[in-house]
Enzyme design. Structure first.
Site, PDB file in Angstrom:
ATOM      1  N   ASP A 104      -3.940   0.940 -11.457  1.00  0.00           N
ATOM      2  CA  ASP A 104      -5.029   1.933 -11.526  1.00  0.00           C
ATOM      3  C   ASP A 104      -5.597   2.005 -12.944  1.00  0.00           C
ATOM      4  OD1 ASP A 104      -4.432   2.525  -8.858  1.00  0.00           O
ATOM      5  OD2 ASP A 104      -4.754   4.671  -9.124  1.00  0.00           O
ATOM      6  N   LYS A 156      11.072  -2.352 -18.719  1.00  0.00           N
ATOM      7  CA  LYS A 156      11.640  -1.483 -19.768  1.00  0.00           C
ATOM      8  C   LYS A 156      13.093  -1.894 -19.956  1.00  0.00           C
ATOM      9  CE  LYS A 156      10.510   2.181 -21.476  1.00  0.00           C
ATOM     10  NZ  LYS A 156      10.079   2.522 -22.855  1.00  0.00           N
ATOM     11  N   ASP A 168       2.102  -0.146  -9.639  1.00  0.00           N
ATOM     12  CA  ASP A 168       1.219   0.846  -9.018  1.00  0.00           C
ATOM     13  C   ASP A 168       0.409   1.561 -10.095  1.00  0.00           C
ATOM     14  OD1 ASP A 168       0.147   2.587  -7.011  1.00  0.00           O
ATOM     15  OD2 ASP A 168       1.530   4.135  -7.738  1.00  0.00           O
ATOM     16  N   ASP A 220       5.420   0.615 -21.507  1.00  0.00           N
ATOM     17  CA  ASP A 220       4.648   1.607 -22.278  1.00  0.00           C
ATOM     18  C   ASP A 220       3.673   0.905 -23.230  1.00  0.00           C
ATOM     19  OD1 ASP A 220       6.884   0.674 -23.649  1.00  0.00           O
ATOM     20  OD2 ASP A 220       7.413   2.593 -24.563  1.00  0.00           O
ATOM     21  N   TYR A 271      10.399   1.934  -5.468  1.00  0.00           N
ATOM     22  CA  TYR A 271       9.862   2.261  -4.135  1.00  0.00           C
ATOM     23  C   TYR A 271      10.853   1.988  -3.006  1.00  0.00           C
ATOM     24  CZ  TYR A 271       4.976   3.322  -5.283  1.00  0.00           C
ATOM     25  OH  TYR A 271       3.820   3.908  -5.723  1.00  0.00           O
TER      26      TYR A 271
HETATM   27  C1  IPM Z   1      -1.351   1.800  -3.703  1.00  0.00           C
HETATM   28  C2  IPM Z   1      -1.044   3.214  -3.274  1.00  0.00           C
HETATM   29  C3  IPM Z   1       0.252   3.237  -2.487  1.00  0.00           C
HETATM   30  C4  IPM Z   1       1.395   2.902  -3.445  1.00  0.00           C
HETATM   31  C5  IPM Z   1       0.618   4.523  -1.768  1.00  0.00           C
HETATM   32  C6  IPM Z   1      -0.550   5.121  -1.066  1.00  0.00           C
HETATM   33  C7  IPM Z   1       1.756   4.265  -0.828  1.00  0.00           C
HETATM   34  O1  IPM Z   1      -1.039   4.077  -4.362  1.00  0.00           O
HETATM   35  O2  IPM Z   1      -1.517   0.938  -2.823  1.00  0.00           O
HETATM   36  O3  IPM Z   1      -1.455   1.543  -4.899  1.00  0.00           O
HETATM   37  O4  IPM Z   1       1.920   3.795  -4.112  1.00  0.00           O
HETATM   38  O5  IPM Z   1       1.740   1.730  -3.489  1.00  0.00           O
HETATM   39 MN    MN Z   2      -1.593   3.132  -6.196  1.00  0.00          MN
END
Ligand code: IPM
Ligand code: MN
Ligand code: NAD
Length: 354
Positions: free
Chosen positions: A254, A194, A250, A226, A139
Site C-alpha cells: 500500500d 527484521k 501487505d 523499517d 497471516y
Molecule cells: C490485501 C488485503 C488483504 C490482506 C485483506 C483484505 C485480507 O489487505 O489484499 O492486501 O490483508 O492481504
Molecule cells: Mn492490503
C-alpha cells in the site's frame, strides 16, 4: 482451445471494476480469438454472511479453474465472533487453500499520474515488483490465533523452509525475466525482513541467501523492513524485485501504491505453478461504491497479468498498452485528478486497443 475463467465479483466497487475488466477482455476475446469464457459468481463478504455461499463451497468450485479474476471483497461491518472481518476468511482461504504462495504486486508509475514524490515525474521512473509471501508468515495465524479470557490475544508467525525457498525462487525468476531497475538497469532481488530482531526473520534471510546462490546473474541484497519503508519513498528507482513476508508485504504494497498514484492503480497476481488469482491490491472502497467513479486500472492490469499467465501474451500486452495509451492521452479517473468515471475510462481503453 477454450478456457473457462472464474470471475468473483466481490463487494462494494467490486462488481463495478470487474464489469469494466470483463468488457475489455470481451473486446480482446473477439480481436485475438482468445476463447475465454467468463463464469461469474456473485461472491463476497455479503454473499457469505447471508449464507448464499460457504467458504468451502467457493474453494471447491475454484479448484475447477486455472485462473480466477477476483474483485475486491470485504465489508467492515461484517465481523466474526472474535472481531476480525467475516468476508476476509474467503480471501485468505483462497490464497491459503489453493496454495497461491506468491503475491506479485508491481509498483509502477504510469503516464498521466503525478507521484507525490517530487523527484519522480517520468513514467516508469518508479518500476519495481514487490513479492509478498502469501501462504504463511504472520497471516498463517488467521486460522489459528487465540484469545484468553478477554485478557490476552496471541498470533504466531510461521516461516518454513519450503515457503521461503519457493517464494525466493519465484522472485529470482521474475528478476531474470523482467526489466532491471530504472536506476542502473541491474537485476536485483532485495529480501526484506527484521532479522535483527526476530529469529523467524533470521531464518527467512538464511533460506533466501541459500536460494540466491543458484542465481549468480542476479544481485541479491537485504534490507530491514523499517528502513525499506523509507527507501521506498526516497529511492524507489533503485528497486527492482523485492521479496518479503506476508504482513510486511501487505503494508509495504500500500505504501508502494501511494508513491505511484494510489490504490486505484495497484494490481496483482496470486500465483503458484498451476494456477493464479488476479485481483487489485485495493479493497471494496465502501466510501465510493455505487457511484461509478472507481478507478478500474488496478482491475484491468490484474486482468492483463492473467492473460500473461495464460500465455495469451499478445493480448496481455495489448491490454496493458491500451491502458497506458489511454492514460498518456489524459484519460484519468477522479482519484488521479481526471474527470472520467469507471465506464468512461474503460471506453477509452477499448478505443486504444488498436
Ligand atoms: C490485501 C488485503 C488483504 C490482506 C485483506 C483484505 C485480507 O489487505 O489484499 O492486501 O490483508 O492481504
Ligand atoms: Mn492490503
Ligand atoms: P480500500 O482499498 O477499500 O479503500 C481505501 C481508500 O482507497 C478509500 O478511500 C477508497 O475510496 C480508495 N480506493 C480504493 N480503491 C479505489 C479505486 N479503484 N478507485 C478509487 N479509489 C479507490 O481499503 P479499506 O477502506 O481499508 O477497506 C475496505 C474493505 O475492503 C474492507 O472490508 C477491507 O478488509 C477490504 N479489503 C479487501 C481487499 C481484497 O479484496 N484483496 C484488499 C484490501 C481491503
Amino acid at each position: 482451445m477454450s478456457e473457462r475463467i472464474m470471475v468473483l465479483e466481490g463487494d462494494g466497487i467490486g462488481p463495478e471494476v470487474v464489469g469494466c475488466a470483463i468488457r475489455a477482455l470481451e473486446a480482446l476475446n473477439d480481436a485475438y480469438g482468445l476463447g475465454l469464457e467468463f463464469v461469474k459468481y456473485d461472491v463476497g463478504a455479503r454473499s457469505i454472511s447471508q449464507g448464499e455461499w460457504t467458504v468451502e463451497g467457493v474453494i471447491e468450485e475454484a479448484r475447477k479453474f486455472r485462473a480466477i479474476l477476483k474483485g475486491p471483497m470485504g465489508d467492515p461491518g461484517i465481523r466474526n465472533r472474535q472481531g476480525t472481518e467475516g468476508g476476509l476468511d474467503l480471501i485468505l482461504a483462497l490464497r491459503f487453500s489453493l496454495d497461491l504462495y506468491a503475491n506479485v504486486r508491481p509498483v509502477r508509475l504510469l503516464p498521466g499520474v503525478s507521484s507525490p514524490l517530487r523527484n519522480f515525474s517520468r513514467p516508469d521512473s518508479i518500476d519495481y515488483t514487490l513479492i509478498r509471501e502469501n501462504s504463511e508468515g504472520l497471516y498463517a495465524s488467521h486460522f489459528g490465533g487465540m484469545e484468553l479470557r478477554d485478557e490476552v490475544a496471541v498470533d504466531n508467525q510461521i516461516i518454513t523452509r519450503k515457503g521461503v525457498e519457493r517464494v525466493s525462487r519465484m522472485a529470482f525468476e521474475i528478476a531474470r525475466r523482467g526489466r532491471g531497475s530504472p536506476w542502473d538497469g541491474r537485476k536485483r532481488v532485495l529480501c526484506v525482513e527484521k532479522s535483527n530482531v526476530l529469529r523467524s526473520f533470521a531464518f527467512f534471510r538464511r533460506v533466501f541467501d541459500e536460494v540466491s546462490a543458484d542465481y549468480g546473474d542476479v544481485e541479491a541484497g537485504h534490507m530491514y523492513a523499517d528502513a525499506m519503508a523509507q527507501y521506498m519513498v526516497l529511492h524507489p528507482d533503485r528497486l527492482n524485485v523485492v521479496v518479503t513476508e506476508n504482513m510486511f508485504g501487505d503494508i509495504l504494497s500500500d505504501l508502494g501504491a501511494a508513491t505511484v498514484g494510489g490504490l486505484g492503480v495497484a494490481y496483482s497476481a496470486n500465483l503458484n505453478e498451476r494456477m493464479g488469482m488476479f485481483e487489485p491490491v485495493h479493497g471494496s472502497a465502501p466510501d465510493i461504491a455505487g457511484k461509478g467513479i472507481a478507478n478500474p486500472v488496478a482491475m484491468l492490469l490484474s486482468a492483463s497479468m492473467m492473460l500473461d499467465f495464460l500465455s495469451k501474451r499478445d493480448a496481455a500486452v495489448a491490454l496493458e498498452s491500451a491502458v497506458i495509451r489511454a492514460m498518456s492521452s489524459g484519460a484519468l479517473t477522479q482519484d488521479l485528478g481526471g474527470h472520467l468515471g469507471s465506464e468512461g475510462f474503460t471506453d477509452k481503453v477499448i478505443e486504444n486497443m488498436g
